[in-house]
Design an enzyme around this catalytic site. Structure first.
Site, short mmCIF file in Angstrom:
data_model
loop_
_atom_site.label_atom_id
_atom_site.label_comp_id
_atom_site.label_asym_id
_atom_site.label_seq_id
_atom_site.Cartn_x
_atom_site.Cartn_y
_atom_site.Cartn_z
N HIS A 39 65.26 164.93 74.63
CA HIS A 39 66.14 163.90 75.17
C HIS A 39 65.42 162.56 75.27
CE1 HIS A 39 68.32 162.13 78.82
NE2 HIS A 39 69.26 162.21 77.90
N GLU A 77 66.98 163.08 70.57
CA GLU A 77 68.20 162.37 70.93
C GLU A 77 67.84 160.93 71.25
OE1 GLU A 77 71.12 160.98 74.19
OE2 GLU A 77 68.93 161.17 74.18
N ASP A 126 69.72 156.67 72.06
CA ASP A 126 70.88 155.87 72.46
C ASP A 126 70.84 154.56 71.69
OD1 ASP A 126 71.63 157.48 75.09
OD2 ASP A 126 69.48 157.09 75.20
N HIS A 167 68.58 153.11 76.41
CA HIS A 167 69.60 153.83 77.15
C HIS A 167 70.45 152.93 78.04
CE1 HIS A 167 71.21 155.96 80.69
NE2 HIS A 167 71.55 156.88 79.80
N GLU A 227 73.38 158.89 70.18
CA GLU A 227 74.46 158.57 71.13
C GLU A 227 74.85 157.10 71.03
OE1 GLU A 227 75.57 158.32 75.87
OE2 GLU A 227 73.84 159.53 75.26
#
Length: 319
Positions: free
Chosen positions: A70, A97, A99, A112, A180
């Site tokens: 993450h 992962e 953002d 993020h 994301e």
């Protein structure tokens, strides 16, 4: 609270994962080239739990969940930086992962928060630019910021990467990406912009689309737009839609990715009972799981993947 570096406690990692992603239960109708990974024999045996391709058929009940780092291995290096994905790679994890958001001049950057204050020195570099929103800064201005010192002095000078820089690094590492799209309501057109950069960097070829890329968002409309613009791309909806509404989401998404606090065995079974737009069983990836007890609970419930700041801890618990 600042996390430590390589010796960061799991408790600090939990703080990083919890409270930064706020989830409301969704009801009603939804709103509108990297190098190949080295052969398995060349990787540590324990890395297998992080190496299953996204497009692979549903795992058996006995298989360990896929482990996804993450924001990179964000318990051990500053989140969403190249150092964090390199740390995940060093630990043997194929899936990371991140953002993405858009700068004032339309460049996709990997960060993020919608604000720069928490993870950069924007307040010091630009003292008169409060509230230091990503959307109010150009890519060149953001490139000046230190995105590592907040985490630890050894990371001083780490930068907020552009999506292009990020893709090139994980491509070099042979890693795969769960991307994301953040706050799509703030950035009109971010879906098309994201797909454009992915295409320019070779991430929309058959290999990547089949097994190395998933695009997710909390915005159902954003996920739908990605599916409409590139129906071949695997998509995921962040959140925990009501069971009665799952069939409507299954029309345009392949994954339901809920907070671990909202997951139950019955909910996982309800998701698994449906097929997504590519004719495969919907999957469940739970976030953000940072200790062994949570990881074991998710594995017992039958989730397909686990997002974690401490991928080594989750792998040890479930592998």
């Amino acid at each position: 609270m600042r996390a430590g570096a390589a010796t960061a406690s799991v408790a600090a990692a939990v703080l990083l994962g919890a409270g930064t992603l706020v989830l409301a239960t969704t009801t009603g109708t939804p709103a509108g080239g990297g190098g190949a990974r080295p052969a398995a024999a060349a990787r540590p045996a324990a890395a297998d739990a992080g190496a299953r391709p996204a497009g692979e058929p549903a795992r058996s009940r006995a298989a360990a969940p896929l482990v996804i780092a993450h924001r990179g291995a964000s318990a051990y290096a500053p989140e969403n930086t190249l150092a964090a994905v390199d740390k995940a790679d060093a630990l043997g994890f194929d899936w990371v992962e991140n953002d993405v958001q858009l700068t004032r001049d339309g460049v996709l950057v990997v960060i993020h928060d919608t604000g720069l204050k928490r993870t950069t020195d924007a307040e010091e570099v630009f003292p008169d630019r409060a509230p230091w929103a990503v959307k109010d800064f150009t890519a060149a201005e953001i490139a000046r910021l230190d995105a590592g010192s907040w985490f630890g002095p050894e990371y001083a000078g780490a930068r907020v990467p552009t999506l292009q820089q990020y893709l090139r690094r994980i491509g070099r590492n042979g890693q795969n990406l769960l991307l994301e799209i953040k706050s799509p309501e703030t950035y009109p057109g971010i879906e098309r912009a994201t797909l454009r950069v992915l295409g320019q960097e070779g991430w929309l070829d058959r290999e990547h689309v089949r097994s190395r890329l998933v695009i997710q968002s909390f915005g159902a409309g954003s996920v739908r737009k990605v599916h409409e613009q590139r129906p071949d791309v695997i998509t995921a909806l962040l959140g925990t839609p009501a069971v009665a509404d799952l069939p409507s989401y299954a029309a345009f998404t392949d994954r339901i990715n809920p907070s671990q606090a909202s997951v139950s065995r019955a909910y996982v079974a309800a998701v698994h009972a449906l097929k997504g737009p590519h004719g495969k069983r919907l999957q469940v990836n739970a976030w953000t799981v940072n200790n062994a007890a949570q990881a074991l609970r998710m594995a017992r419930y039958g989730v397909d993947g686990i997002l974690t700041n401490t991928p080594d801890v989750v792998r040890k618990a479930t592998g």
